[in-house]
Design an enzyme around this catalytic site. Structure first.
Site, PDB file in Angstrom:
ATOM      1  N   LYS A  79       1.188  -1.194   0.002  1.00 43.59           N
ATOM      2  CA  LYS A  79      -0.562  -0.087  -0.146  1.00 43.59           C
ATOM      3  C   LYS A  79       0.486   1.079   0.314  1.00 43.59           C
ATOM      4  O   LYS A  79       1.951   1.230   0.726  1.00 43.59           O
ATOM      5  CB  LYS A  79      -1.052   0.006   1.395  1.00 43.59           C
ATOM      6  N   SER A 154      -9.644   1.875   2.800  1.00 42.75           N
ATOM      7  CA  SER A 154      -9.142   2.607   1.946  1.00 42.75           C
ATOM      8  C   SER A 154      -8.321   1.852   1.206  1.00 42.75           C
ATOM      9  O   SER A 154      -6.987   2.438   0.151  1.00 42.75           O
ATOM     10  CB  SER A 154      -8.227   3.612   3.198  1.00 42.75           C
ATOM     11  N   SER A 178     -10.290  -0.699   7.179  1.00 42.44           N
ATOM     12  CA  SER A 178      -9.466  -0.567   5.232  1.00 42.44           C
ATOM     13  C   SER A 178      -8.749  -2.162   5.534  1.00 42.44           C
ATOM     14  O   SER A 178      -8.073  -1.997   4.098  1.00 42.44           O
ATOM     15  CB  SER A 178      -8.920   0.752   5.408  1.00 42.44           C
TER      16      SER A 178
HETATM   17  N1  GLN Z   1     -13.729   4.607   6.142  1.00 42.97           N
HETATM   18  C1  GLN Z   1     -12.348   4.192   7.287  1.00 42.97           C
HETATM   19  C2  GLN Z   1     -12.223   5.614   7.924  1.00 42.97           C
HETATM   20  O1  GLN Z   1     -12.653   6.674   6.195  1.00 42.97           O
HETATM   21  C3  GLN Z   1     -11.741   4.157   7.713  1.00 42.97           C
HETATM   22  C4  GLN Z   1     -10.580   4.314   7.409  1.00 42.97           C
HETATM   23  C5  GLN Z   1      -8.990   3.002   7.311  1.00 42.97           C
HETATM   24  O2  GLN Z   1      -8.906   1.935   8.362  1.00 42.97           O
HETATM   25  N2  GLN Z   1      -8.366   3.855   6.615  1.00 42.97           N
HETATM   26  O3  GLN Z   1     -12.110   6.755   8.107  1.00 42.97           O
END
Ligand code: GLN
Length: 492
Positions: A79, A154, A178
């Site tokens: 990532k 994400s 995410s």
């Molecule tokens: N969807 C969640 C957010 O936008 C989790 C994102 C994540 O785990 N990085 O904060």
């Protein structure tokens, strides 16, 4: 060999060690696939062929010399939130579009030491804020099952590369879901470990008390191999815990599903937005686990309504603090021709950050400001503790807790959910991060649009081995994890 991309990590390891193919061949095979297919999926932000081939050559030499580790020569995608020395590390943001990291994240260092080959860096929501990967400065990644849909976020790029067979496995990070949600949307297995299990050193910070790295792969077995490489204490991260690391591969059959008590939180299955198909697939998977000998026990998790508001105060508060370092002075994006220092700060940040990131900075700064700190931030921290206690009470009765990973399957690209609609989609994942617990997503079938559905199993602290083992045994008895996304089938 033409189907190298269909092999599991164990098969890749055996093939390399037995000289059936070289790491160079395997790496070139993946690089060719990326060149051929990724224009459609758009999962890689940066491909690193030179680095990959030099690492592959080194792995081949080590294998020949008989001193290679088990995973030497196997390709991996990171990532784009993990710092990679000499390679752009963008976190999906214009702010870091020009940032070449001078050092490696500990996860990257460990992967290199294990002889893994870096194929490149993959797309993500900007600074890991989002659930669709559409907020990336580099544009949206497509879901390999259906290119009109998002891969989740994400870590959407990490999920898409594996689902499209553009990398055998990938690293992800999970601050509020995410790893698990994109794994769910793309039919993969993804593990969010206990907070402190994996070093956060060199991971671009979003919300430091919630962020945790983990593996994304086809199966629990493949995830276990990567966990063996990346887990462990790191002196460079004071929140990483100095606790013995399990041998996740050796333990894949160590937990008995027979007699395993699986908690079913009834509140979770009454959430308003839970799609009928998702509910049905998850219930079928629980029935299967029951057939394998597990005992389903109803448990109470009473704080469900507090998950989204609590997380969406604490995460933005920490983010607003973490992101204050992007000031246009030290590194990252700087605006053109600033008239004075204040103009430099303001315009660099206004131009360098995207909309969702700015929204979080505003919410977080507000919640932390003198007049509101007690009313919002301190209150949220208290609720956070209650959420954790709720889980610990449930774990007095059961070994693991079952839930969907997300209330729906993947969204259409451009569906343009409002922020609150998008945040509500995180209802099943956020609490795990607030409590610091480990959880895993396993694919359990498709909805009526042929999009994958995920089962989430939440464990008590340090139960990564147990979660991987349960999913491994489920996967020995089912074949959902072997089903391939459409684009992978077209390019089999
Ligand atoms: N969807 C969640 C957010 O936008 C989790 C994102 C994540 O785990 N990085 O904060």
């Amino acid at each position: 060999m033409t189907n190298l991309h269909r092999l599991s990590i164990r098969e890749l390891s055996e093939g390399l060690q037995q000289g059936k193919f070289s790491s160079r061949e395997l790496t070139q095979h993946y690089l060719k696939r990326i060149e051929k297919i990724d224009a459609q999926v758009k999962s890689y932000v940066t491909v690193t062929p030179e680095l990959a081939l030099s690492q592959a050559n080194a792995a081949d030499a080590a294998i020949k010399a008989g001193n290679a580790t088990a995973l030497a020569g196997i390709p991996l995608a990171h990532k784009d939130i993990f710092c990679t020395q000499g390679v752009r590390t963008s976190a999906g943001s214009k702010m870091l579009d020009n940032f070449i990291s001078p050092y490696d994240a500990t996860v990257v260092t460990k992967a290199k030491a294990a002889g893994l080959v870096t194929l490149g860096k993959v797309n993500m929501d900007e600074f890991a804020m989002g659930s669709t990967s559409e907020s990336s400065y580099y544009g949206a990644t497509k879901n390999p099952w259906n290119l009109d849909y998002v891969p989740g976020g994400s870590s959407g790029g990490s999920a898409a590369v594996v689902a499209a067979d553009l990398a055998p496995f990938a690293t992800g990070t999970d601050t509020g879901g995410s790893i698990r949600q994109p794994a769910s949307f793309c039919g993969l297995t993804g593990l969010k470990p206990t907070y402190g299990r994996i070093s956060r050193f060199g991971i671009i910070a979003f919300a430091s008390s919630l962020d945790q790295a983990g593996p994304m792969a086809r199966s629990a077995e493949d995830c276990a191999y990567l966990m063996n490489v990346i887990a462990g204490h790191d002196a460079k991260d004071s929140t990483s815990v100095d606790k013995e690391v399990d041998d996740y591969v050796a333990n894949l059959n160590a937990t008995s599903v027979k007699g395993l008590r699986i908690g079913i939180p009834k509140q979770y299955f009454n959430v308003a937005g839970l799609a009928a198909d998702v509910k049905a697939r998850v219930e079928e998977s629980l029935k299967k686990l029951e057939d394998m000998g597990a005992i389903l026990v109803e448990v109470d998790l009473n704080m469900v309504e507090a998950y989204v508001p609590t997380y969406y105060l604490i995460a933005p508060a920490e983010a607003s603090s973490n992101l204050s370092r992007y000031d246009g002075v030290r590194y990252g994006y700087r605006c053109e021709n600033p008239v004075d220092l204040m103009d430099l700060y303001k315009r660099s940040r206004s131009e360098g950050f995207g909309e969702e990131v700015k929204r979080r900075i505003l919410i977080g700064t507000y919640a932390l400001s003198a007049g509101y700190y007690d009313a919002y931030y301190v209150k949220a921290q208290k609720v956070r503790r209650l959420i954790q206690q709720d889980f610990l009470k449930a774990f007095e009765q059961v070994d693991v807790i079952a839930a969907p990973s997300a209330p729906t399957t993947a969204y259409k690209i451009g569906a343009n959910l409002s922020p609150t609609e998008m945040y509500l989609g995180d209802v099943y994942t956020l609490a795990v991060n607030l409590a610091g617990l480990p959880a895993i997503n396993a694919p359990v079938g498709l909805d009526d649009h042929n999009l994958p559905v995920g089962l989430q199993l939440i464990g008590n602290y340090w139960s990564e081995s147990q979660l991987l083992s349960i999913v491994h045994q489920y996967q020995q008895n089912t074949d959902f994890h072997t089903q391939r996304a459409a684009i992978a089938e077209e390019n089999a």
